[in-house]
Design an enzyme around this catalytic site. Structure first.
Site, PDB file in Angstrom:
ATOM      1  N   LYS A 159       4.024  -2.260  39.450  1.00 18.09           N
ATOM      2  CA  LYS A 159       4.453  -3.156  38.277  1.00 18.09           C
ATOM      3  C   LYS A 159       5.800  -2.434  38.659  1.00 18.09           C
ATOM      4  O   LYS A 159       6.669  -1.160  38.875  1.00 18.09           O
ATOM      5  CB  LYS A 159       4.136  -2.514  36.765  1.00 18.09           C
ATOM      6  CG  LYS A 159       4.743  -4.109  36.503  1.00 18.09           C
ATOM      7  CD  LYS A 159       3.948  -5.395  36.942  1.00 18.09           C
ATOM      8  CE  LYS A 159       3.594  -7.040  35.857  1.00 18.09           C
ATOM      9  NZ  LYS A 159       2.771  -7.197  36.194  1.00 18.09           N
TER      10      LYS A 159
HETATM   11  P1  NAD Z   1       7.796 -16.319  31.210  1.00 22.23           P
HETATM   12  O1  NAD Z   1       9.351 -15.352  31.438  1.00 22.23           O
HETATM   13  O2  NAD Z   1       7.539 -17.188  32.310  1.00 22.23           O
HETATM   14  O3  NAD Z   1       7.415 -16.553  29.994  1.00 22.23           O
HETATM   15  C1  NAD Z   1       8.034 -16.133  28.954  1.00 22.23           C
HETATM   16  C2  NAD Z   1       7.259 -16.675  27.659  1.00 22.23           C
HETATM   17  O4  NAD Z   1       7.140 -16.022  26.434  1.00 22.23           O
HETATM   18  C3  NAD Z   1       8.952 -17.870  27.424  1.00 22.23           C
HETATM   19  O5  NAD Z   1       8.361 -18.912  26.974  1.00 22.23           O
HETATM   20  C4  NAD Z   1       9.004 -16.842  26.303  1.00 22.23           C
HETATM   21  O6  NAD Z   1       9.608 -17.664  25.275  1.00 22.23           O
HETATM   22  C5  NAD Z   1       7.779 -16.641  25.064  1.00 22.23           C
HETATM   23  N1  NAD Z   1       8.294 -15.211  23.989  1.00 22.23           N
HETATM   24  C6  NAD Z   1       9.259 -14.288  24.471  1.00 22.23           C
HETATM   25  N2  NAD Z   1       8.808 -13.271  22.869  1.00 22.23           N
HETATM   26  C7  NAD Z   1       8.160 -14.417  22.443  1.00 22.23           C
HETATM   27  C8  NAD Z   1       7.667 -14.450  20.928  1.00 22.23           C
HETATM   28  N3  NAD Z   1       7.413 -13.062  20.821  1.00 22.23           N
HETATM   29  N4  NAD Z   1       6.731 -15.424  20.376  1.00 22.23           N
HETATM   30  C9  NAD Z   1       6.701 -16.484  21.413  1.00 22.23           C
HETATM   31  N5  NAD Z   1       7.095 -16.729  22.971  1.00 22.23           N
HETATM   32  C10 NAD Z   1       7.392 -15.370  23.127  1.00 22.23           C
HETATM   33  O7  NAD Z   1       6.697 -15.181  31.748  1.00 22.23           O
HETATM   34  P2  NAD Z   1       5.306 -15.277  32.323  1.00 22.23           P
HETATM   35  O8  NAD Z   1       5.241 -15.200  34.364  1.00 22.23           O
HETATM   36  O9  NAD Z   1       4.801 -16.965  32.072  1.00 22.23           O
HETATM   37  O10 NAD Z   1       4.444 -14.252  31.124  1.00 22.23           O
HETATM   38  C11 NAD Z   1       4.268 -14.223  30.308  1.00 22.23           C
HETATM   39  C12 NAD Z   1       2.582 -13.350  30.534  1.00 22.23           C
HETATM   40  O11 NAD Z   1       1.657 -12.991  30.828  1.00 22.23           O
HETATM   41  C13 NAD Z   1       3.389 -11.704  30.237  1.00 22.23           C
HETATM   42  O12 NAD Z   1       2.653 -10.773  29.407  1.00 22.23           O
HETATM   43  C14 NAD Z   1       3.376 -11.578  31.823  1.00 22.23           C
HETATM   44  O13 NAD Z   1       2.912 -10.042  32.238  1.00 22.23           O
HETATM   45  C15 NAD Z   1       1.508 -12.066  32.014  1.00 22.23           C
HETATM   46  N6  NAD Z   1       0.972 -12.673  33.800  1.00 22.23           N
HETATM   47  C16 NAD Z   1       2.292 -12.909  34.151  1.00 22.23           C
HETATM   48  C17 NAD Z   1       1.921 -13.600  35.256  1.00 22.23           C
HETATM   49  C18 NAD Z   1       2.501 -14.101  36.290  1.00 22.23           C
HETATM   50  O14 NAD Z   1       1.994 -15.272  36.996  1.00 22.23           O
HETATM   51  N7  NAD Z   1       4.106 -14.779  36.602  1.00 22.23           N
HETATM   52  C19 NAD Z   1       0.072 -13.022  35.722  1.00 22.23           C
HETATM   53  C20 NAD Z   1      -0.314 -12.021  35.283  1.00 22.23           C
HETATM   54  C21 NAD Z   1       0.646 -12.005  33.936  1.00 22.23           C
END
Ligand code: NAD
Length: 420
Positions: free
Chosen positions: A108
């Site tokens: 990561k």
């Molecule tokens: P992103 O940046 O696209 O979205 C994050 C979202 O969370 C946004 O809508 C933001 O406003 C919101 N957010 C932030 N703080 C918050 C809070 N305190 N309360 C409510 N909402 C809040 O990120 P993403 O890619 O969707 O990732 C989200 C999670 O999923 C992370 O933990 C990431 O590690 C995990 N993840 C992502 C992927 C991927 O393919 N993008 C894969 C596996 C896991």
């Protein structure tokens, strides 16, 4: 006095590992090896800002394990990024790639920055310089980054370009996944994590004998993972009654009109000010509202021992990495709330990243239908293996997923042996 709950994500990742390693009676040397990352790279680098000043940024690339294949894992841009967070996320990648059985290890990366405060040009220069700083340890057969929180296909395109320039202009398509389609990206990658969340949620709904048409869901976080999870769950007939983002939480027990919400976000970027639903303040209270399914899809440590007792959902499917602490897990288990753990539920993203990497190496181009069919097969079979082991060993789904993952990584480590 009540003992303070551990919220350090790396310590949490190690606690989850220990619990499963204990049941597996894993040898001491393997425990010591697999608990820690292979390599922690920390970089500080200067970037020219638009106003002529120079700012120093800090970033990390942590490589946890590569016994089963090249290191693999996203890059996150956030002011909260820190080394222990990246180490936790890197180790969760090792277990995730193993549980869904794609031939990768875990890594990561992250940069401490707030991309909403950077211009597009600054964002590009930060990305390119960071890529240069970590370029000696990444590569299509070595370590393959991808998008995570606040990073996207455009950022991946800059990484490919920078890496290729430094590599005698050799076009290194496979150095990252999650690229735009025009430069070797794959159909369905942007929704893949959300699709995996939907697939595992539907499997759990079946297992718990719930009826999709009368199931309600709340999704925390409305970014890549949350918005795609919500849309795809709604397509299965599930009623989405609450969503939140960093700005606010909205709730409507009759169901939200997601198309209307998406239109609003397109114009306003955030949910703040959306007028066609009740707003829940503070937004964290949304997690505690009455719902059948809860999908935390924002950040770590959202369900802790401080609020787990008030969670009313029957089923939690973890879209985010590390949303539930071990203290909360114990409470949820006691309340018989069924949790599909992050390393299984959100592995759809890395699975389609694997398809993208294979497609790049073979210079092929797969259709959307190919991708979702193959993803479905992988995710359903991973879910079934975890759920079967959980029942057989009478453990929760998280422990079962770790047991499968650790066994696979341990087997590969032993087969390769110790160098020299
Ligand atoms: P992103 O940046 O696209 O979205 C994050 C979202 O969370 C946004 O809508 C933001 O406003 C919101 N957010 C932030 N703080 C918050 C809070 N305190 N309360 C409510 N909402 C809040 O990120 P993403 O890619 O969707 O990732 C989200 C999670 O999923 C992370 O933990 C990431 O590690 C995990 N993840 C992502 C992927 C991927 O393919 N993008 C894969 C596996 C896991």
């Amino acid at each position: 006095m009540k003992e303070q709950e551990i919220l350090n994500p790396f310590q949490i990742a190690q606690m989850q590992f220990d619990k499963a390693a204990e049941i597996l009676k894993l040898e001491g040397w393997l425990r010591a090896l697999l608990k820690k990352p292979d390599r922690n790279l920390s970089v500080d680098f200067p970037v020219k800002m638009d106003d002529g000043t120079v700012r120093i940024f800090s970033g990390y690339r942590v490589q946890h394990n590569s016994s089963r294949g090249p290191y693999k894992g996203g890059i996150r841009y956030s002011p909260e990024v820190n080394l222990d967070e990246v180490r936790a996320l890197a180790s969760w990648m090792t277990w995730k790639t193993a549980v869904v059985d794609v031939p990768f290890g875990g890594a990561k990366g992250g940069i401490i920055c707030d991309p909403s405060k950077l211009s597009l040009g600054e964002l590009e220069r930060v990305t390119r310089r960071f890529t240069y700083e970590i370029s000696s340890i990444i590569g299509p057969d070595v370590d393959i980054p991808a998008p995570d929180v606040n990073t996207n296909a455009q950022i991946m395109a800059w990484i490919v370009d920078t890496y290729s320039m430094g590599n005698k202009d050799h076009y290194s398509l496979g150095v990252v996944t999650g690229k735009p389609l025009c430069i070797g990206g794959i159909e369905g990658r942007s929704e893949a994590t959300g699709r995996g969340v939907m697939i595992t949620a539907m499997e759990a709904i079946k297992e718990l004998k719930m009826k999709p048409k009368s199931t309600t869901a709340i999704v925390q976080g409305y970014g890549n993972v949350g918005s795609n999870s919500a849309r795809l769950l709604a397509e299965q007939g599930i009623k989405i009654i609450g969503i939140s983002d960093v700005s606010t939480a909205i709730y409507n027990p009759k169901g939200l009109d997601l198309k209307d919400v998406d239109e609003y976000i397109k114009k306003n970027k955030l949910l703040k000010g959306y007028s066609k639903a009740e707003h829940i303040e503070p937004k964290e209270k949304l997690l505690e509202m009455k719902t059948d399914l809860l999908v935390p899809a924002a950040l770590e440590n959202q369900i802790t021992s401080a609020n787990a007792d008030r969670i009313q959902a029957k089923l939690i499917v973890e879209g985010a990495n590390g949303p539930t602490t071990p203290g909360a897990d114990a409470i949820l288990n006691k309340k018989k709330i069924f949790v599909v753990p992050d390393i299984l539920a959100n592995s759809g993203g890395v699975t389609v990243s694997y398809f993208e990497w294979v497609q790049n190496i073979q210079r092929e181009s797969w259709t959307y239908e190919d991708v979702i069919r193959k993803l479905n097969l992988k995710m359903v079979s991973a879910y079934k293996a975890v759920s079967e082991l959980a029942r057989k060993e009478k453990v929760d789904m998280r422990t079962a997923a770790y047991m499968i993952a650790i066994s696979r990584v341990a087997e590969a480590t032993k087969a390769r042996g110790i160098f020299p």
